[in-house]
Scaffold this active site. Structure first.
Site, PDB file in Angstrom:
ATOM      1  N   ASP A 110       4.907  -3.214   4.993  1.00 48.32           N
ATOM      2  CA  ASP A 110       3.807  -4.053   4.549  1.00 48.32           C
ATOM      3  C   ASP A 110       4.134  -5.537   4.750  1.00 48.32           C
ATOM      4  OD1 ASP A 110       1.342  -4.585   3.395  1.00 48.32           O
ATOM      5  OD2 ASP A 110       1.665  -3.215   1.721  1.00 48.32           O
ATOM      6  N   ASP A 117      -7.285  -1.790   3.235  1.00 45.99           N
ATOM      7  CA  ASP A 117      -7.038  -1.301   1.873  1.00 45.99           C
ATOM      8  C   ASP A 117      -8.290  -0.669   1.294  1.00 45.99           C
ATOM      9  OD1 ASP A 117      -4.422  -1.920   1.801  1.00 45.99           O
ATOM     10  OD2 ASP A 117      -4.596  -3.678   0.518  1.00 45.99           O
TER      11      ASP A 117
HETATM   12  C1  GLA Z   1      -0.792  -3.722   0.055  1.00 48.21           C
HETATM   13  C2  GLA Z   1      -1.117  -2.529   0.927  1.00 48.21           C
HETATM   14  C3  GLA Z   1      -1.505  -1.354   0.064  1.00 48.21           C
HETATM   15  C4  GLA Z   1      -0.378  -1.037  -0.893  1.00 48.21           C
HETATM   16  C5  GLA Z   1      -0.013  -2.270  -1.691  1.00 48.21           C
HETATM   17  C6  GLA Z   1       1.239  -2.052  -2.506  1.00 48.21           C
HETATM   18  O1  GLA Z   1      -1.940  -4.199  -0.570  1.00 48.21           O
HETATM   19  O2  GLA Z   1      -2.092  -2.843   1.866  1.00 48.21           O
HETATM   20  O3  GLA Z   1      -1.805  -0.227   0.858  1.00 48.21           O
HETATM   21  O4  GLA Z   1       0.733  -0.570  -0.171  1.00 48.21           O
HETATM   22  O5  GLA Z   1       0.208  -3.401  -0.861  1.00 48.21           O
HETATM   23  O6  GLA Z   1       1.587  -3.151  -3.235  1.00 48.21           O
END
Ligand code: GLA
Length: 721
Positions: free
Chosen positions: A451, A515
């Site tokens: 990430d 997301d």
């Molecule tokens: C980001 C990612 C999510 C998740 C969160 C975890 O927002 O895009 O999919 O992994 O971080 O903190």
């Protein structure tokens, strides 16, 4: 010198050298093997202009009277004074051709600048171009911009690009091409949620499957610009460049700078032809992950448990996943030291001893003994101030100041409570590499969800801008970890889809498109992400019944049919799913496993449907055996229609003279979602028993479709009859 003519997959690129510089004469449709004398293309010279024709250079330059955006902006610094050699006159010194690739070297010996251009026309017609500039002078040369551009035919009068935000990535916007420059600047230090994955110029009204289109993509994960530059003389150039910070790149004598690659595709069949070129390139790469094994069904823990990590409960989730047929279990954020929420812990890549007294091994064992792979979330480029590493090494935190944070240097504003680790600092880079490497050595981890959750704002190293160096250092981190652990797959996530580009995809195996797991939003996000990235590389999960990011509620069949057209998984507390819904979920997992070969290798077809409330898309395979699935399509209703019923919907992209049996495979009368899906007294006649027709008939006449409720979909299967 004879012109260079590269030809492949219905695309030609012709570069002429008559003017002494490399000039792009044609990029577009295949011209056949024999070219006429290109002298026929010499244009008239207008009044009140330079007294010569102006070539559309491979590097358009003011020294040839190019008055549009120049490809190269730079200046020599002599005795501390900048601004010398501001205008170069590049002339071809060397052309090497090897198959469908070429290297063209152009130099200006007086200015001490050489630019070498690598060109490859790949199978499938995707063109890849990059320039390398070398400073051959005896003093430093400051590079301000080096752009890679291509001319588009005058028939291109409209421009489509993409934009977005968190949870709404890759949305199209269109405009007529007028004189002037349309620039999309990304100053996020990462690709950005609003970055244009593709910039496409085309003939009037070009669509999914009609019109001529010239499209470019810049393969870069840092600051960048993509643009279409239409000059007063009527010509349009499209392309892109890395957006460099003030004096960010100063080349010492002998030093070089290489641009990100510009990928370019031409199609005379609308956007689907562009996607085909990109897909064919992705799929022909030796490292293409789908070529080694089918893409496993994923269960990601994020929207199931968030930070609520507990061994017993996670084993329960793993058991539930295994029962459903999940093949990869991914433990998301929350497992490392101090990480009870998003305020602390980033940078401390140690398993949290309080939560996991015996490490991750008991969970990994529970996952792998149930036949699933184990994947883990990391965010290696980031740091929370509330972490051991930030306390021990405040000088590793990125700052715009010449003073490090340790000595009072100012930090950029926080974003999700986090800062950036200065990977340009070799010690910091080594620490991060060492931590992730150790995790992968010490644990049976097959997959990393990597990430990157903030923009790189005011991003400096030792007081000078450093997004360029940071981007390369991050790339090197991926590359070295891949080298050390070649079997580990890596997903590129960046608050969803803020790092989706061919630069990151060169070193990762899938992207997290968004997301947002709301199926309605996903229909659009996936359609447009899929313009460039094939579905096997686009993570696509069934989220909870009521979406956590939009509060919309959708039936399982709509969520599942949406997730099916990507790399399928779930991000939902599936322990709570029972009864008929659980059976339906199992059926979808089975359907995915049965058809992923087709979905992940087939040609993607997106119909041009007249009714704006409907989308029709499918994957068409090559199989010809009787009874085997030749194509899967989804008809999706995104809102209510202006029409009482959809009428006949044409189904394009099948083989015209082949006969198909078509049936709706989901939802059927016995499925829980059936009653919600349609609003009709009587379905179209063919729906109950299926129908048979040729590809030509289906494309030209189509089939009357059932009346779908908004935010519902049906899945159609085409078998060889
Ligand atoms: C980001 C990612 C999510 C998740 C969160 C975890 O927002 O895009 O999919 O992994 O971080 O903190």
């Amino acid at each position: 010198m004879d012109p260079l003519h590269l030809r492949h997959a219905a695309t030609s690129l012709v570069i002429g050298f008559d003017n002494g510089e490399a000039e792009v004469i044609h990029w577009g449709a295949d011209l056949g093997a024999v070219l006429p004398d290109l002298g026929i293309l010499v244009e008239p010279v207008p009044h009140s202009a330079i007294d010569a024709r102006v070539p559309a250079g491979l590097l358009p330059q003011a020294s040839s009277s190019w008055r549009g955006r120049p490809a190269l902006r730079g200046q020599r610094i002599v005795d501390g004074v900048a601004g010398y050699d501001f205008s170069v006159r590049l002339r071809v010194t060397e052309v090497q051709v090897k198959g469908n690739a070429a290297i063209i070297v152009q130099a200006d010996p007086d200015a001490g600048v050489t630019v070498s251009t690598d060109i490859a026309l790949h199978d499938g017609g995707l063109l890849e171009l990059r320039h390398t500039l070398t400073n051959h002078g005896s003093s430093p040369y400051q590079l301000d911009e080096l752009a890679t551009v291509l001319p588009v035919a005058p028939a291109a009068v409209e421009l489509l690009d993409l934009t977005g935000r968190w949870c709404r990535e890759n949305h199209p916007q269109r405009r007529p091409l007028h004189q002037g420059t349309w620039v999309r600047s990304g100053r996020h230090g990462r690709t950005g949620h609003d970055s244009s994955l593709l910039l496409a110029a085309g003939t009037e009204g070009f669509g999914n499957r009609h019109g001529k289109v010239w499209a470019t993509h810049l393969a870069w994960s840092g600051d960048h610009e993509q643009f279409a530059d239409t000059l007063a003389d009527g010509r349009t150039m499209v392309g892109g460049s890395e957006l460099l910070g003030s004096s960010e790149v100063i080349l010492a004598p002998g030093a070089s700078y290489t641009t990100p690659a510009l990928f370019a595709a031409y199609s005379d069949r609308g956007l689907d032809g562009i996607s085909e070129s990109f897909y064919s390139w992705f799929r022909s790469r030796p490292q293409h992950v789908n070529n080694s094994k089918p893409r496993p069904v994923v269960l990601n823990t994020w929207e199931a448990v968030y930070f609520d990590h507990n061994l017993e409960s996670l084993i329960g989730l793993a058991q539930s996943a295994a029962d459903l047929g999940v093949e990869r279990f991914v433990l998301d954020d929350g497992w490392f030291r101090g990480r009870r929420d998003d305020r602390a812990g980033l940078g401390d890549w140690y398993v949290d001893e309080d939560l996991w007294p015996n490490g991750l091994a008991p969970l990994i064992e529970a996952v792998t003994s149930r036949g699933m792979e184990f994947g883990l979330w990391v965010e290696p480029e980031m740091v929370n101030l509330d972490s051991e590493v930030a306390r021990a090494h405040p000088d590793w935190i990125v700052s715009p100041s010449a003073l490090s944070h340790k000595d009072g240097g100012r930090l950029p504003l926080e974003w999700r409570n986090q800062h950036i680790i200065d990977l340009v600092n070799p010690e910091a880079w080594q620490y991060i590499f060492g931590q992730i490497d150790a995790l992968l050595r010490d644990n049976n981890i097959s997959y990393l969800k990597w990430d990157q959750n903030r923009d790189l704002t005011e991003h400096g190293h030792a007081g000078r801008p450093s997004v360029h160096a940071q981007t390369l250092a991050a790339y090197r981190l991926f590359d070295e970890l891949k080298k050390a652990h070649p079997a580990v797959e890596i997903e590129s996530c960046s608050s969803g889809g803020a790092r989706v580009d061919l630069g990151i995809l060169e070193r990762t195996d899938r992207i997290w498109a968004s997301d947002c797991n709301d199926a309605l939003e996903r229909q659009s996000i996936q359609r447009w992400t899929g313009l460039v990235v094939p579905p096997e590389l686009v993570g696509s999960h069934i989220g909870p019944t009521t979406s956590h990011t939009t509060a919309r509620t959708h039936d399982l069949s709509f969520r599942a049919i949406t997730a099916l057209f990507g790399h399928f998984g779930m991000e939902w507390d599936i322990r709570q799913v029972s009864g008929a819904e659980r059976e339906e979920l199992k059926r979808f997992i089975g359907l995915y496993k049965e058809h992923r070969g087709l979905l992940h290798t087939g040609r993607m077809v997106r119909a041009d449907v007249g009714d704006p409330s409907l989308m029709l898309h499918g994957a068409v395979g090559t199989s010809v055996e009787e009874g085997t699935t030749a194509a899967l399509f989804a008809l999706v209703s995104t809102r209510t229609s202006f029409a009482e019923q959809p009428g006949r919907i044409a189904i394009p992209g099948l083989v015209p003279d082949r006969h198909y049996r078509v049936e709706a495979i989901f939802p059927g009368p016995a499925d829980a979602d059936y009653a919600h899906t349609f609003t009709q007294i009587q379905p179209p006649a063919w729906l109950a028993e299926g129908a048979q027709a040729s590809g030509r008939f289906l494309a030209e006449v189509g089939l009357p479709m059932p009346i779908l409720n908004p935010e519902h979909a049906i899945l159609l299967k085409f078998s060889n009859a």
